[in-house]
Scaffold this motif. Structure first.
Motif, PDB file in Angstrom:
ATOM      1  N   VAL A 198       3.916  41.130  -4.919  1.00 50.74           N
ATOM      2  CA  VAL A 198       2.427  40.869  -4.771  1.00 50.74           C
ATOM      3  C   VAL A 198       1.535  40.747  -3.686  1.00 50.74           C
ATOM      4  O   VAL A 198       1.892  41.089  -2.213  1.00 50.74           O
ATOM      5  CB  VAL A 198       2.580  38.605  -4.500  1.00 50.74           C
ATOM      6  N   PRO A 199       0.487  41.498  -3.507  1.00 50.99           N
ATOM      7  CA  PRO A 199      -0.541  41.878  -2.961  1.00 50.99           C
ATOM      8  C   PRO A 199      -0.528  40.842  -1.831  1.00 50.99           C
ATOM      9  O   PRO A 199      -1.545  41.185  -0.587  1.00 50.99           O
ATOM     10  CB  PRO A 199      -1.407  42.801  -3.466  1.00 50.99           C
ATOM     11  N   VAL A 200      -0.843  39.225  -1.855  1.00 47.45           N
ATOM     12  CA  VAL A 200      -1.623  38.754  -0.872  1.00 47.45           C
ATOM     13  C   VAL A 200      -0.245  37.637  -0.088  1.00 47.45           C
ATOM     14  O   VAL A 200       0.886  37.295  -0.417  1.00 47.45           O
ATOM     15  CB  VAL A 200      -2.568  37.062  -1.729  1.00 47.45           C
ATOM     16  N   ILE A 252      -4.429  28.734  -8.278  1.00 44.79           N
ATOM     17  CA  ILE A 252      -2.964  29.469  -9.039  1.00 44.79           C
ATOM     18  C   ILE A 252      -2.178  28.901  -9.802  1.00 44.79           C
ATOM     19  O   ILE A 252      -2.070  28.895 -10.834  1.00 44.79           O
ATOM     20  CB  ILE A 252      -2.544  30.164  -7.477  1.00 44.79           C
ATOM     21  N   PHE A 253      -1.635  27.303  -9.259  1.00 47.74           N
ATOM     22  CA  PHE A 253      -0.849  26.747 -10.236  1.00 47.74           C
ATOM     23  C   PHE A 253      -1.213  25.940 -11.365  1.00 47.74           C
ATOM     24  O   PHE A 253      -0.661  25.559 -12.089  1.00 47.74           O
ATOM     25  CB  PHE A 253      -0.126  25.341  -9.755  1.00 47.74           C
ATOM     26  N   THR A 254      -2.835  25.390 -11.563  1.00 43.69           N
ATOM     27  CA  THR A 254      -3.332  25.011 -12.384  1.00 43.69           C
ATOM     28  C   THR A 254      -4.319  25.598 -13.435  1.00 43.69           C
ATOM     29  O   THR A 254      -5.232  25.815 -14.710  1.00 43.69           O
ATOM     30  CB  THR A 254      -4.735  24.478 -11.829  1.00 43.69           C
ATOM     31  N   MET A 255      -3.673  26.810 -13.518  1.00 41.60           N
ATOM     32  CA  MET A 255      -4.254  28.337 -13.741  1.00 41.60           C
ATOM     33  C   MET A 255      -5.552  28.505 -14.286  1.00 41.60           C
ATOM     34  O   MET A 255      -6.025  29.416 -15.021  1.00 41.60           O
ATOM     35  CB  MET A 255      -2.733  28.087 -15.477  1.00 41.60           C
ATOM     36  N   ARG A 256      -6.432  28.482 -13.100  1.00 38.30           N
ATOM     37  CA  ARG A 256      -7.986  28.515 -12.575  1.00 38.30           C
ATOM     38  C   ARG A 256      -7.942  30.138 -12.249  1.00 38.30           C
ATOM     39  O   ARG A 256      -8.344  31.150 -13.035  1.00 38.30           O
ATOM     40  CB  ARG A 256      -8.414  27.816 -12.205  1.00 38.30           C
ATOM     41  N   GLN A 257      -6.866  30.594 -11.672  1.00 35.09           N
ATOM     42  CA  GLN A 257      -6.963  31.808 -11.377  1.00 35.09           C
ATOM     43  C   GLN A 257      -5.609  32.408 -11.744  1.00 35.09           C
ATOM     44  O   GLN A 257      -4.491  32.353 -11.420  1.00 35.09           O
ATOM     45  CB  GLN A 257      -6.938  32.056  -9.449  1.00 35.09           C
ATOM     46  N   ARG A 258      -5.739  33.900 -12.345  1.00 32.18           N
ATOM     47  CA  ARG A 258      -4.905  34.202 -12.836  1.00 32.18           C
ATOM     48  C   ARG A 258      -4.574  35.144 -12.940  1.00 32.18           C
ATOM     49  O   ARG A 258      -3.854  36.638 -13.294  1.00 32.18           O
ATOM     50  CB  ARG A 258      -5.594  34.486 -14.683  1.00 32.18           C
ATOM     51  N   PHE A 259      -5.280  36.755 -11.840  1.00 32.64           N
ATOM     52  CA  PHE A 259      -5.052  37.739 -11.257  1.00 32.64           C
ATOM     53  C   PHE A 259      -4.776  37.458 -10.344  1.00 32.64           C
ATOM     54  O   PHE A 259      -5.818  36.995  -9.434  1.00 32.64           O
ATOM     55  CB  PHE A 259      -6.057  38.617 -12.008  1.00 32.64           C
ATOM     56  N   TRP A 260      -4.450  38.131  -8.750  1.00 34.60           N
ATOM     57  CA  TRP A 260      -4.354  38.605  -7.821  1.00 34.60           C
ATOM     58  C   TRP A 260      -5.123  39.914  -7.256  1.00 34.60           C
ATOM     59  O   TRP A 260      -6.178  40.057  -8.739  1.00 34.60           O
ATOM     60  CB  TRP A 260      -3.139  39.292  -7.701  1.00 34.60           C
ATOM     61  N   PRO A 261      -5.854  39.756  -6.421  1.00 33.69           N
ATOM     62  CA  PRO A 261      -7.008  40.406  -6.290  1.00 33.69           C
ATOM     63  C   PRO A 261      -6.770  42.068  -6.285  1.00 33.69           C
ATOM     64  O   PRO A 261      -7.658  42.762  -6.474  1.00 33.69           O
ATOM     65  CB  PRO A 261      -7.116  40.270  -4.190  1.00 33.69           C
ATOM     66  N   ASN A 262      -5.214  42.632  -6.371  1.00 32.92           N
ATOM     67  CA  ASN A 262      -4.826  44.081  -6.884  1.00 32.92           C
ATOM     68  C   ASN A 262      -4.933  43.820  -8.230  1.00 32.92           C
ATOM     69  O   ASN A 262      -5.111  44.716  -9.662  1.00 32.92           O
ATOM     70  CB  ASN A 262      -3.898  44.259  -6.449  1.00 32.92           C
ATOM     71  N   GLY A 263      -5.536  42.930  -9.440  1.00 32.85           N
ATOM     72  CA  GLY A 263      -6.010  43.014 -11.283  1.00 32.85           C
ATOM     73  C   GLY A 263      -4.642  42.202 -11.854  1.00 32.85           C
ATOM     74  O   GLY A 263      -4.710  42.660 -12.486  1.00 32.85           O
ATOM     75  N   GLU A 264      -3.450  43.084 -10.680  1.00 31.92           N
ATOM     76  CA  GLU A 264      -2.408  42.053 -11.403  1.00 31.92           C
ATOM     77  C   GLU A 264      -1.853  40.842 -12.043  1.00 31.92           C
ATOM     78  O   GLU A 264      -2.283  39.807 -11.591  1.00 31.92           O
ATOM     79  CB  GLU A 264      -0.498  42.653 -10.971  1.00 31.92           C
ATOM     80  N   GLN A 265      -1.921  40.711 -13.132  1.00 27.48           N
ATOM     81  CA  GLN A 265      -1.717  39.364 -13.821  1.00 27.48           C
ATOM     82  C   GLN A 265      -1.246  38.090 -13.027  1.00 27.48           C
ATOM     83  O   GLN A 265       0.402  38.539 -12.769  1.00 27.48           O
ATOM     84  CB  GLN A 265      -1.714  38.914 -15.294  1.00 27.48           C
ATOM     85  N   PRO A 272       7.652  40.660 -10.995  1.00 26.13           N
ATOM     86  CA  PRO A 272       6.788  41.587 -10.691  1.00 26.13           C
ATOM     87  C   PRO A 272       5.422  40.747 -10.685  1.00 26.13           C
ATOM     88  O   PRO A 272       4.983  40.009 -12.078  1.00 26.13           O
ATOM     89  CB  PRO A 272       6.239  42.952 -11.012  1.00 26.13           C
ATOM     90  N   SER A 273       4.345  40.505  -9.361  1.00 29.71           N
ATOM     91  CA  SER A 273       3.388  39.234  -9.441  1.00 29.71           C
ATOM     92  C   SER A 273       3.559  37.680  -9.994  1.00 29.71           C
ATOM     93  O   SER A 273       3.072  36.497  -9.827  1.00 29.71           O
ATOM     94  CB  SER A 273       2.319  39.631 -10.575  1.00 29.71           C
TER      95      SER A 273
END
Length: 151
Positions: free
Chosen positions: A43-45, A56-69, A130-131
């Motif tokens: 995880v890049p963050v 993240i845990f309410t599934m509204r943010q689905r991707f890390w800043p590097n584009g990985e799901q 990963p991620s």
């Protein structure tokens, strides 16, 4: 005179008991219910805010800043660590979180997180996916997992 002394003693004991109960609640209960947010080493963050982790845990943010799901893992709704995580980290009740997940699943706009049975399964999944993100009651002492630190 004796009655007055007994009454004062009773009040003193009640006050002492109340103070002790309060101190236990403030200092011991959070430690017993402590949860650590953990991520796969990929995880890049490095850190998060309450808003980030809620997204993240309410599934509204689905991707890390590097584009990985983001792969989200949780424990079963009735698991004591899940209840503690929901209340202490997300500042939500577990049933509120479940309602959010059900809404996105039934509306067809997303998927609920993967539910695991216990912490060992969480360690196994986070370390090999990963991620991935999840939570544990303690630092897992696994080189493939690191703590996700709050800002």
């Amino acid at each position: 005179m004796l009655q007055s002394l007994l009454s004062e003693l009773k009040r003193f004991i009640c006050l002492k008991t109340a103070v002790a109960s309060f101190l236990i609640y403030v200092f011991i209960v959070p430690i017993a219910n402590a949860t650590e947010i953990v991520v796969n080493q990929s995880v890049p963050v490095r850190e998060f805010s309450l808003n980030n982790i809620r997204a993240i845990f309410t599934m509204r943010q689905r991707f890390w800043p590097n584009g990985e799901q983001i792969k989200v893992f949780t424990l079963a709704d009735q698991h004591s660590l899940h209840k503690s995580f929901s209340k202490n980290q997300l500042q939500m009740f577990p049933h509120q979180l479940r309602r959010v997940w059900d809404r996105i699943v039934f509306s067809g706009t997303g998927q609920a997180p993967v539910t695991l049975e216990n912490e060992q399964e969480m360690i196994d999944k986070i370390s090999t996916t990963p991620s991935a993100i999840g939570y544990l009651s303690r630092d897992p002492d696994n080189e493939k997992i690191r703590l996700f630190v709050s800002q």
